[in-house]
Write a protein that holds these residues in place. Sequence first.
Motif, PDB file in Angstrom:
ATOM      1  N   PHE A 100      15.151  -1.576 -10.149  1.00  0.00           N
ATOM      2  CA  PHE A 100      14.997  -0.699  -8.990  1.00  0.00           C
ATOM      3  C   PHE A 100      13.553  -0.687  -8.489  1.00  0.00           C
ATOM      4  O   PHE A 100      13.305  -0.598  -7.293  1.00  0.00           O
ATOM      5  CB  PHE A 100      15.458   0.718  -9.316  1.00  0.00           C
ATOM      6  CG  PHE A 100      16.929   0.822  -9.586  1.00  0.00           C
ATOM      7  CD1 PHE A 100      17.855   0.347  -8.686  1.00  0.00           C
ATOM      8  CD2 PHE A 100      17.389   1.408 -10.747  1.00  0.00           C
ATOM      9  CE1 PHE A 100      19.224   0.435  -8.919  1.00  0.00           C
ATOM     10  CE2 PHE A 100      18.752   1.513 -11.005  1.00  0.00           C
ATOM     11  CZ  PHE A 100      19.666   1.020 -10.088  1.00  0.00           C
ATOM     12  N   LEU A 101      12.602  -0.785  -9.406  1.00  0.00           N
ATOM     13  CA  LEU A 101      11.189  -0.824  -9.024  1.00  0.00           C
ATOM     14  C   LEU A 101      10.902  -2.074  -8.197  1.00  0.00           C
ATOM     15  O   LEU A 101      10.228  -2.007  -7.165  1.00  0.00           O
ATOM     16  CB  LEU A 101      10.308  -0.780 -10.274  1.00  0.00           C
ATOM     17  CG  LEU A 101       8.818  -0.611 -10.043  1.00  0.00           C
ATOM     18  CD1 LEU A 101       8.517   0.740  -9.407  1.00  0.00           C
ATOM     19  CD2 LEU A 101       8.065  -0.756 -11.357  1.00  0.00           C
ATOM     20  N   ILE A 102      11.441  -3.197  -8.628  1.00  0.00           N
ATOM     21  CA  ILE A 102      11.261  -4.457  -7.891  1.00  0.00           C
ATOM     22  C   ILE A 102      11.917  -4.371  -6.526  1.00  0.00           C
ATOM     23  O   ILE A 102      11.318  -4.749  -5.513  1.00  0.00           O
ATOM     24  CB  ILE A 102      11.822  -5.637  -8.716  1.00  0.00           C
ATOM     25  CG1 ILE A 102      10.965  -5.841  -9.967  1.00  0.00           C
ATOM     26  CG2 ILE A 102      11.888  -6.912  -7.876  1.00  0.00           C
ATOM     27  CD1 ILE A 102      11.589  -6.739 -11.014  1.00  0.00           C
ATOM     28  N   TYR A 127       3.802   5.034  -6.290  1.00  0.00           N
ATOM     29  CA  TYR A 127       3.712   4.779  -7.726  1.00  0.00           C
ATOM     30  C   TYR A 127       2.569   5.547  -8.397  1.00  0.00           C
ATOM     31  O   TYR A 127       2.749   6.117  -9.469  1.00  0.00           O
ATOM     32  CB  TYR A 127       3.554   3.276  -7.979  1.00  0.00           C
ATOM     33  CG  TYR A 127       3.729   2.914  -9.431  1.00  0.00           C
ATOM     34  CD1 TYR A 127       5.003   2.735  -9.958  1.00  0.00           C
ATOM     35  CD2 TYR A 127       2.633   2.756 -10.273  1.00  0.00           C
ATOM     36  CE1 TYR A 127       5.184   2.410 -11.286  1.00  0.00           C
ATOM     37  CE2 TYR A 127       2.808   2.434 -11.605  1.00  0.00           C
ATOM     38  CZ  TYR A 127       4.082   2.259 -12.108  1.00  0.00           C
ATOM     39  OH  TYR A 127       4.250   1.950 -13.424  1.00  0.00           O
ATOM     40  N   PHE A 128       1.408   5.555  -7.776  1.00  0.00           N
ATOM     41  CA  PHE A 128       0.246   6.137  -8.443  1.00  0.00           C
ATOM     42  C   PHE A 128      -0.025   7.595  -8.090  1.00  0.00           C
ATOM     43  O   PHE A 128      -0.769   8.265  -8.789  1.00  0.00           O
ATOM     44  CB  PHE A 128      -1.010   5.299  -8.164  1.00  0.00           C
ATOM     45  CG  PHE A 128      -0.993   3.985  -8.881  1.00  0.00           C
ATOM     46  CD1 PHE A 128      -1.202   3.920 -10.249  1.00  0.00           C
ATOM     47  CD2 PHE A 128      -0.728   2.815  -8.201  1.00  0.00           C
ATOM     48  CE1 PHE A 128      -1.172   2.715 -10.924  1.00  0.00           C
ATOM     49  CE2 PHE A 128      -0.691   1.595  -8.858  1.00  0.00           C
ATOM     50  CZ  PHE A 128      -0.911   1.540 -10.223  1.00  0.00           C
ATOM     51  N   ILE A 129       0.576   8.080  -7.026  1.00  0.00           N
ATOM     52  CA  ILE A 129       0.320   9.476  -6.642  1.00  0.00           C
ATOM     53  C   ILE A 129       1.594  10.308  -6.691  1.00  0.00           C
ATOM     54  O   ILE A 129       1.658  11.303  -7.401  1.00  0.00           O
ATOM     55  CB  ILE A 129      -0.354   9.545  -5.261  1.00  0.00           C
ATOM     56  CG1 ILE A 129      -1.748   8.893  -5.373  1.00  0.00           C
ATOM     57  CG2 ILE A 129      -0.461  10.981  -4.766  1.00  0.00           C
ATOM     58  CD1 ILE A 129      -2.484   8.731  -4.108  1.00  0.00           C
ATOM     59  N   VAL A 130       2.608   9.909  -5.947  1.00  0.00           N
ATOM     60  CA  VAL A 130       3.822  10.730  -5.847  1.00  0.00           C
ATOM     61  C   VAL A 130       4.555  10.825  -7.179  1.00  0.00           C
ATOM     62  O   VAL A 130       4.990  11.909  -7.572  1.00  0.00           O
ATOM     63  CB  VAL A 130       4.760  10.176  -4.740  1.00  0.00           C
ATOM     64  CG1 VAL A 130       6.093  10.894  -4.740  1.00  0.00           C
ATOM     65  CG2 VAL A 130       4.079  10.297  -3.376  1.00  0.00           C
ATOM     66  N   LEU A 131       4.685   9.724  -7.881  1.00  0.00           N
ATOM     67  CA  LEU A 131       5.433   9.705  -9.141  1.00  0.00           C
ATOM     68  C   LEU A 131       4.859  10.683 -10.168  1.00  0.00           C
ATOM     69  O   LEU A 131       5.585  11.226 -10.978  1.00  0.00           O
ATOM     70  CB  LEU A 131       5.445   8.287  -9.722  1.00  0.00           C
ATOM     71  CG  LEU A 131       6.278   8.049 -10.977  1.00  0.00           C
ATOM     72  CD1 LEU A 131       7.752   8.361 -10.712  1.00  0.00           C
ATOM     73  CD2 LEU A 131       6.129   6.614 -11.453  1.00  0.00           C
ATOM     74  N   LEU A 185       0.825  -1.217   0.000  1.00  0.00           N
ATOM     75  CA  LEU A 185       0.000   0.000   0.000  1.00  0.00           C
ATOM     76  C   LEU A 185       0.861   1.270   0.000  1.00  0.00           C
ATOM     77  O   LEU A 185       0.535   2.254  -0.674  1.00  0.00           O
ATOM     78  CB  LEU A 185      -0.969  -0.012   1.180  1.00  0.00           C
ATOM     79  CG  LEU A 185      -2.112  -1.025   1.041  1.00  0.00           C
ATOM     80  CD1 LEU A 185      -2.841  -1.187   2.366  1.00  0.00           C
ATOM     81  CD2 LEU A 185      -3.071  -0.627  -0.067  1.00  0.00           C
ATOM     82  N   LYS A 186       1.965   1.247   0.723  1.00  0.00           N
ATOM     83  CA  LYS A 186       2.884   2.393   0.690  1.00  0.00           C
ATOM     84  C   LYS A 186       3.454   2.571  -0.720  1.00  0.00           C
ATOM     85  O   LYS A 186       3.550   3.692  -1.232  1.00  0.00           O
ATOM     86  CB  LYS A 186       4.023   2.196   1.692  1.00  0.00           C
ATOM     87  CG  LYS A 186       3.591   2.179   3.144  1.00  0.00           C
ATOM     88  CD  LYS A 186       4.773   1.778   4.003  1.00  0.00           C
ATOM     89  CE  LYS A 186       4.357   1.343   5.375  1.00  0.00           C
ATOM     90  NZ  LYS A 186       5.514   0.846   6.163  1.00  0.00           N
ATOM     91  N   PHE A 187       3.834   1.457  -1.329  1.00  0.00           N
ATOM     92  CA  PHE A 187       4.361   1.469  -2.688  1.00  0.00           C
ATOM     93  C   PHE A 187       3.322   2.045  -3.662  1.00  0.00           C
ATOM     94  O   PHE A 187       3.661   2.829  -4.554  1.00  0.00           O
ATOM     95  CB  PHE A 187       4.757   0.048  -3.096  1.00  0.00           C
ATOM     96  CG  PHE A 187       5.216  -0.073  -4.508  1.00  0.00           C
ATOM     97  CD1 PHE A 187       6.534   0.190  -4.842  1.00  0.00           C
ATOM     98  CD2 PHE A 187       4.342  -0.465  -5.508  1.00  0.00           C
ATOM     99  CE1 PHE A 187       6.973   0.082  -6.158  1.00  0.00           C
ATOM    100  CE2 PHE A 187       4.762  -0.585  -6.820  1.00  0.00           C
ATOM    101  CZ  PHE A 187       6.080  -0.309  -7.147  1.00  0.00           C
ATOM    102  N   ILE A 188       2.072   1.663  -3.506  1.00  0.00           N
ATOM    103  CA  ILE A 188       0.997   2.150  -4.381  1.00  0.00           C
ATOM    104  C   ILE A 188       0.884   3.672  -4.298  1.00  0.00           C
ATOM    105  O   ILE A 188       0.697   4.346  -5.314  1.00  0.00           O
ATOM    106  CB  ILE A 188      -0.338   1.439  -4.050  1.00  0.00           C
ATOM    107  CG1 ILE A 188      -0.279  -0.009  -4.565  1.00  0.00           C
ATOM    108  CG2 ILE A 188      -1.531   2.187  -4.621  1.00  0.00           C
ATOM    109  CD1 ILE A 188      -1.424  -0.887  -4.110  1.00  0.00           C
TER     110      ILE A 188
END
Length: 193
Positions: A177-179, A86-90, A80-83
């Motif tokens: 790096f994403l993994i 990925y979907f907001i901060v990026l 969930l932190k990753f999401i």
Amino acid sequence: MTTLLITIVPSLIILGFFFFSDKFKEPKQTIAIVFALGCLICFPAGMINDFMYETFNDGSDFSERLSSSFISAAWSEELLKFIILYFIVLRRNEFNEPMDGIVYGVTVSLGFATYENYTYVYQWAEIIAKEENVDYAELSYLIALGRSYSAIPMHGLNGAVMGYYFGMYAFTGNKKFLILSLALPYLFHGFYN
């Protein structure tokens, strides 16, 4: 009041360290939004944790350990932190250098840790105090103190690791790096649990 301070202040101190270490500071409003999103993901994380635990725990000691560490909490919380990253901060214009990955990774993680800590210190402690017939105020203080030295820094560390690799991915495009940005915090969190 002391218990509340011990519950919240360690997260803010760690967040402040990373925020002020950034040479090109991130907007405070964006930091506040990402921190709030970190708090909000506690709700779906709790539901996912419960579902995963109930689904994969067969009652054996091995299953109990695996379910309470790698299968439920570590997976759902770090995912969930990753999401959020990925979907907001990026997608935000403020995310314009690799260090930003670390700052936002720590921010979302400590938002999560702060609210999670609050629930352990006040809600979980109340339940345990009634079940075990112990002093609620003393128990909540001890939980806040213990988590300020363990769970809060663990979430901050995982956020820094996730953010580092996420920042590397964002500015190189290398999916390795994403993994790593998800796999390493997941493993650290699972072994911590």
